[in-house]
Motif scaffolding. Structure first.
Motif, PDB file in Angstrom:
ATOM      1  N   GLU A   1      21.701  -1.900   0.746  1.00 24.86           N
ATOM      2  CA  GLU A   1      21.477  -2.747   1.912  1.00 24.86           C
ATOM      3  C   GLU A   1      20.000  -2.760   2.360  1.00 24.86           C
ATOM      4  O   GLU A   1      19.650  -3.389   3.351  1.00 24.86           O
ATOM      5  CB  GLU A   1      22.380  -2.345   3.085  1.00 24.86           C
ATOM      6  N   CYS A   2      19.160  -2.110   1.620  1.00 21.40           N
ATOM      7  CA  CYS A   2      17.733  -2.018   1.962  1.00 21.40           C
ATOM      8  C   CYS A   2      17.011  -3.313   1.562  1.00 21.40           C
ATOM      9  O   CYS A   2      17.095  -3.762   0.421  1.00 21.40           O
ATOM     10  CB  CYS A   2      17.126  -0.828   1.232  1.00 21.40           C
ATOM     11  N   LYS A   3      16.297  -3.921   2.528  1.00 23.19           N
ATOM     12  CA  LYS A   3      15.547  -5.152   2.250  1.00 23.19           C
ATOM     13  C   LYS A   3      14.426  -4.886   1.252  1.00 23.19           C
ATOM     14  O   LYS A   3      14.084  -5.743   0.443  1.00 23.19           O
ATOM     15  CB  LYS A   3      14.954  -5.727   3.532  1.00 23.19           C
ATOM     16  N   ALA A   4      13.859  -3.696   1.303  1.00 25.74           N
ATOM     17  CA  ALA A   4      12.758  -3.348   0.392  1.00 25.74           C
ATOM     18  C   ALA A   4      13.230  -3.371  -1.058  1.00 25.74           C
ATOM     19  O   ALA A   4      12.488  -3.798  -1.944  1.00 25.74           O
ATOM     20  CB  ALA A   4      12.197  -1.979   0.739  1.00 25.74           C
ATOM     21  N   LEU A   5      14.468  -2.961  -1.308  1.00 24.70           N
ATOM     22  CA  LEU A   5      15.001  -2.950  -2.671  1.00 24.70           C
ATOM     23  C   LEU A   5      15.000  -4.363  -3.255  1.00 24.70           C
ATOM     24  O   LEU A   5      14.553  -4.583  -4.380  1.00 24.70           O
ATOM     25  CB  LEU A   5      16.418  -2.360  -2.697  1.00 24.70           C
ATOM     26  N   THR A   6      15.467  -5.324  -2.487  1.00 24.00           N
ATOM     27  CA  THR A   6      15.499  -6.719  -2.950  1.00 24.00           C
ATOM     28  C   THR A   6      14.091  -7.216  -3.230  1.00 24.00           C
ATOM     29  O   THR A   6      13.837  -7.846  -4.266  1.00 24.00           O
ATOM     30  CB  THR A   6      16.173  -7.613  -1.886  1.00 24.00           C
ATOM     31  N   HIS A   7      13.178  -6.918  -2.333  1.00 17.60           N
ATOM     32  CA  HIS A   7      11.795  -7.364  -2.507  1.00 17.60           C
ATOM     33  C   HIS A   7      11.162  -6.737  -3.750  1.00 17.60           C
ATOM     34  O   HIS A   7      10.524  -7.421  -4.563  1.00 17.60           O
ATOM     35  CB  HIS A   7      10.973  -7.037  -1.262  1.00 17.60           C
ATOM     36  N   ILE A   8      11.324  -5.440  -3.916  1.00 19.40           N
ATOM     37  CA  ILE A   8      10.735  -4.735  -5.055  1.00 19.40           C
ATOM     38  C   ILE A   8      11.349  -5.221  -6.359  1.00 19.40           C
ATOM     39  O   ILE A   8      10.656  -5.369  -7.365  1.00 19.40           O
ATOM     40  CB  ILE A   8      10.868  -3.199  -4.904  1.00 19.40           C
ATOM     41  N   ARG A   9      12.638  -5.500  -6.366  1.00 20.37           N
ATOM     42  CA  ARG A   9      13.278  -6.036  -7.579  1.00 20.37           C
ATOM     43  C   ARG A   9      12.635  -7.367  -7.972  1.00 20.37           C
ATOM     44  O   ARG A   9      12.389  -7.627  -9.148  1.00 20.37           O
ATOM     45  CB  ARG A   9      14.777  -6.200  -7.370  1.00 20.37           C
TER      46      ARG A   9
ATOM     47  N   PHE B   1       7.660   2.496  -0.478  1.00 22.29           N
ATOM     48  CA  PHE B   1       8.194   2.626   0.888  1.00 22.29           C
ATOM     49  C   PHE B   1       9.070   3.873   1.070  1.00 22.29           C
ATOM     50  O   PHE B   1       9.926   3.908   1.948  1.00 22.29           O
ATOM     51  CB  PHE B   1       9.006   1.393   1.288  1.00 22.29           C
ATOM     52  N   ASP B   2       8.921   4.855   0.236  1.00 18.46           N
ATOM     53  CA  ASP B   2       9.726   6.084   0.280  1.00 18.46           C
ATOM     54  C   ASP B   2      11.225   5.807   0.131  1.00 18.46           C
ATOM     55  O   ASP B   2      12.046   6.698   0.380  1.00 18.46           O
ATOM     56  CB  ASP B   2       9.504   6.863   1.584  1.00 18.46           C
ATOM     57  N   THR B   3      11.621   4.579  -0.212  1.00 17.10           N
ATOM     58  CA  THR B   3      13.048   4.254  -0.294  1.00 17.10           C
ATOM     59  C   THR B   3      13.446   3.674  -1.653  1.00 17.10           C
ATOM     60  O   THR B   3      14.613   3.699  -2.005  1.00 17.10           O
ATOM     61  CB  THR B   3      13.450   3.226   0.787  1.00 17.10           C
ATOM     62  N   VAL B   4      12.497   3.141  -2.388  1.00 18.93           N
ATOM     63  CA  VAL B   4      12.796   2.508  -3.675  1.00 18.93           C
ATOM     64  C   VAL B   4      12.081   3.281  -4.782  1.00 18.93           C
ATOM     65  O   VAL B   4      10.893   3.565  -4.677  1.00 18.93           O
ATOM     66  CB  VAL B   4      12.352   1.032  -3.689  1.00 18.93           C
ATOM     67  N   THR B   5      12.817   3.615  -5.844  1.00 18.06           N
ATOM     68  CA  THR B   5      12.262   4.354  -6.972  1.00 18.06           C
ATOM     69  C   THR B   5      12.414   3.522  -8.238  1.00 18.06           C
ATOM     70  O   THR B   5      13.476   2.941  -8.489  1.00 18.06           O
ATOM     71  CB  THR B   5      12.995   5.708  -7.140  1.00 18.06           C
ATOM     72  N   ILE B   6      11.337   3.488  -9.033  1.00 18.75           N
ATOM     73  CA  ILE B   6      11.364   2.805 -10.325  1.00 18.75           C
ATOM     74  C   ILE B   6      11.092   3.862 -11.380  1.00 18.75           C
ATOM     75  O   ILE B   6      10.050   4.513 -11.378  1.00 18.75           O
ATOM     76  CB  ILE B   6      10.304   1.685 -10.393  1.00 18.75           C
TER      77      ILE B   6
ATOM     78  N   LYS C   1       0.814  -1.223   0.000  1.00 17.22           N
ATOM     79  CA  LYS C   1       0.000   0.000   0.000  1.00 17.22           C
ATOM     80  C   LYS C   1       0.846   1.272   0.000  1.00 17.22           C
ATOM     81  O   LYS C   1       0.352   2.331  -0.350  1.00 17.22           O
ATOM     82  CB  LYS C   1      -0.955  -0.001   1.204  1.00 17.22           C
ATOM     83  N   GLU C   2       2.095   1.155   0.415  1.00 16.93           N
ATOM     84  CA  GLU C   2       2.960   2.335   0.477  1.00 16.93           C
ATOM     85  C   GLU C   2       3.653   2.547  -0.860  1.00 16.93           C
ATOM     86  O   GLU C   2       4.867   2.442  -0.980  1.00 16.93           O
ATOM     87  CB  GLU C   2       3.977   2.177   1.601  1.00 16.93           C
ATOM     88  N   VAL C   3       2.844   2.831  -1.886  1.00 21.33           N
ATOM     89  CA  VAL C   3       3.367   3.080  -3.229  1.00 21.33           C
ATOM     90  C   VAL C   3       2.676   4.329  -3.770  1.00 21.33           C
ATOM     91  O   VAL C   3       1.482   4.537  -3.544  1.00 21.33           O
ATOM     92  CB  VAL C   3       3.143   1.854  -4.158  1.00 21.33           C
ATOM     93  N   CYS C   4       3.448   5.185  -4.417  1.00 23.61           N
ATOM     94  CA  CYS C   4       2.883   6.422  -4.951  1.00 23.61           C
ATOM     95  C   CYS C   4       3.663   6.853  -6.194  1.00 23.61           C
ATOM     96  O   CYS C   4       4.688   6.271  -6.542  1.00 23.61           O
ATOM     97  CB  CYS C   4       2.901   7.528  -3.896  1.00 23.61           C
ATOM     98  N   TRP C   5       3.155   7.864  -6.842  1.00 22.78           N
ATOM     99  CA  TRP C   5       3.807   8.423  -8.022  1.00 22.78           C
ATOM    100  C   TRP C   5       4.540   9.699  -7.624  1.00 22.78           C
ATOM    101  O   TRP C   5       4.022  10.489  -6.842  1.00 22.78           O
ATOM    102  CB  TRP C   5       2.775   8.771  -9.086  1.00 22.78           C
TER     103      TRP C   5
END
Length: 194
Positions: free
Chosen positions: A159-167, A140-145, A128-132
């Protein structure tokens, strides 16, 4: 079978089976869901007109316009009170749907490609923490696509766990989209004579 005329102001028990002859000379048979004696409105649950099991048609009948009503099966037991609506859950669902539409409008107004919109929707189904931010997707305010929204366009702290998950999410989405496109192109291509 007991017969009642349309002008009679009697009550119909919930769960009873009745047949109403409409002013169009059509018979409607169903289970009584509700009856309002003041307005003479009767609500019947009937088998689905499309024949699908598990579905029903609901008819709201104005008894002032009915020529005949027959009670085929009277129910005299007091039905269980209906379950109360969970308005909190309903409100949350409506709020989430509105928020999703707002996100989509934001994406459209930013000129985001259909690929970006599809990826955004795929991510927002589980996170749910996704925006444009303009045409960039931020999670998550930490990963940008960034466009063109491929695996190489996912950025964040190493080193961010969110980056691995989002990838992983992006990789899965890209594979699914490629498979869907391949299936569409195969299904749409003409067969060659051999």
């Amino acid at each position: 079978m007991r017969q009642k005329m349309a002008g009679v102001n009697e009550c119909f028990s919930i769960g009873s089976i009745v047949v109403c002859r409409t002013c169009y000379n059509k018979d409607i048979e169903g289970e009584v869901l509700a009856f309002d004696p003041q307005t003479k409105m009767l609500i019947l649950k009937c088998p689905a007109s499309n024949g699908q099991p598990g579905l029903n048609d609901v008819h709201i009948i104005n008894l002032s316009l009915v020529s005949d009503v027959q009670v085929k099966k009277e129910v005299n037991t007091v039905p269980e009170p209906p379950q109360s609506l969970d308005l909190y859950r309903l409100n949350n669902r409506v709020r989430n749907q509105i928020e999703e539409k707002r996100r989509l409008i934001t994406a459209l107004s930013a000129g985001v490609t259909p690929e970006g919109q599809k990826l955004f929707l795929a991510i927002s189904k589980t996170i749910k923490e996704v925006c444009w931010q303009g045409s960039n997707i931020v999670v998550f305010d930490t990963v940008t696509i960034t466009p063109p929204y491929k695996l190489d366009n996912v950025r964040g702290h190493a080193e961010c766990k969110a980056l691995t998950h989002i990838r992983k999410v992006v990789e899965k989405h890209v594979k699914e989209q490629a498979a869907a496109e391949a299936a569409t192109s195969v299904a749409g291509s003409p067969t060659m004579p051999q």
